[in-house]
Design a protein around this motif. Structure first.
Motif, short mmCIF file in Angstrom:
data_model
loop_
_atom_site.label_atom_id
_atom_site.label_comp_id
_atom_site.label_asym_id
_atom_site.label_seq_id
_atom_site.Cartn_x
_atom_site.Cartn_y
_atom_site.Cartn_z
N LEU A 55 0.83 -1.21 0.00
CA LEU A 55 0.00 0.00 0.00
C LEU A 55 0.86 1.25 0.00
CD1 LEU A 55 -2.86 -1.03 2.45
CD2 LEU A 55 -3.03 -0.67 -0.01
N SER A 59 0.84 4.14 -2.85
CA SER A 59 0.64 5.56 -2.54
C SER A 59 1.81 6.41 -3.06
CB SER A 59 0.44 5.77 -1.04
OG SER A 59 1.62 5.48 -0.33
N ASP A 60 3.03 5.86 -3.05
CA ASP A 60 4.16 6.59 -3.63
C ASP A 60 3.97 6.78 -5.13
OD1 ASP A 60 5.58 7.04 -1.31
OD2 ASP A 60 6.85 5.25 -1.52
N MET A 62 1.09 6.91 -6.65
CA MET A 62 0.02 7.89 -6.80
C MET A 62 0.55 9.30 -6.60
SD MET A 62 -3.18 6.00 -4.91
CE MET A 62 -4.15 7.50 -4.85
N LYS A 63 1.51 9.44 -5.70
CA LYS A 63 2.12 10.75 -5.45
C LYS A 63 2.82 11.26 -6.71
CE LYS A 63 5.66 10.86 -2.74
NZ LYS A 63 6.54 10.75 -1.58
N ILE A 86 -7.90 3.00 -1.25
CA ILE A 86 -6.81 3.60 -2.03
C ILE A 86 -7.10 3.43 -3.53
CG2 ILE A 86 -4.39 3.28 -2.68
CD1 ILE A 86 -3.72 3.09 0.25
N SER A 90 -7.61 6.40 -6.13
CA SER A 90 -6.83 6.45 -7.36
C SER A 90 -7.74 6.74 -8.56
CB SER A 90 -6.09 5.12 -7.56
OG SER A 90 -5.43 5.08 -8.79
#
Length: 170
Positions: A55, A59-60, A62-63, A86, A90
């Motif tokens: 996860l 998230s990285d 997505m960043k 998440i 997204s």
């Protein structure tokens, strides 16, 4: 119950041997239990932390605005719920960013169109200004010559015709 006392005697040496064997057994069992426990704890912590690390990796990404990575549930119920959230985040961010890019492109086109219109307006005003100055300069010059008496009657009549022509042009 009847008050008789029993005395038993045993050799201390055999008790010491039994205690020593028992202590050695407990040490071996304790070491084996610690090794097995460490292995089990290590495997259990890996099993728990793997979905969390996955996860964090998603998230990285997505960043960095990479919305292709998705979480596929294989953890606990709570971690799967977080992964699903998440994934939904997204999808929502991807759609919103796409809409913003479209709006930004439209705004950019509108700005370019406005700049083109402003340029055309400036060019138009420049042309109109030039077209007005030329006849006004001629009218002013002819009128000044007539006013100062620097033209004969025939020339003054011709200048008056030019003034009339330039006035009509205006």
């Amino acid at each position: 119950d009847n008050g008789n006392i029993f005395l038993m005697r045993s050799a201390v040496e055999s008790i010491k041997d039994s205690v020593e064997i028992s202590n050695r057994f407990l040490i071996y069992a304790g070491v084996i239990a610690m090794v097995i426990g460490t292995f089990v704890i290590h495997m259990l912590s890996k099993t728990i932390s793997k979905p969390i690390l996955e996860l964090a990796e998603i998230s990285d990404k997505m960043k960095q605005l990479d919305f292709n990575a998705k979480y596929i549930g294989n953890g606990t119920v709570e971690i799967d719920a977080l992964g699903n959230n998440i994934n939904e985040l997204s999808y929502a961010l991807e759609g919103t960013i796409s809409e913003l890019k479209t709006a930004n492109n439209e705004l950019q086109r509108d700005i370019e169109k406005k700049e083109k219109i402003d340029e055309m307006r400036r060019e138009f005003l420049s042309n109109v200004s030039h077209e007005l100055k030329t006849p006004l300069t001629a009218i002013s010059g002819y009128a000044e010559l007539i006013n100062h008496g620097m033209a004969s009657k025939e020339t003054a009549a011709r200048f008056a015709g030019e003034i009339h022509k330039n006035a009509a042009r205006l």
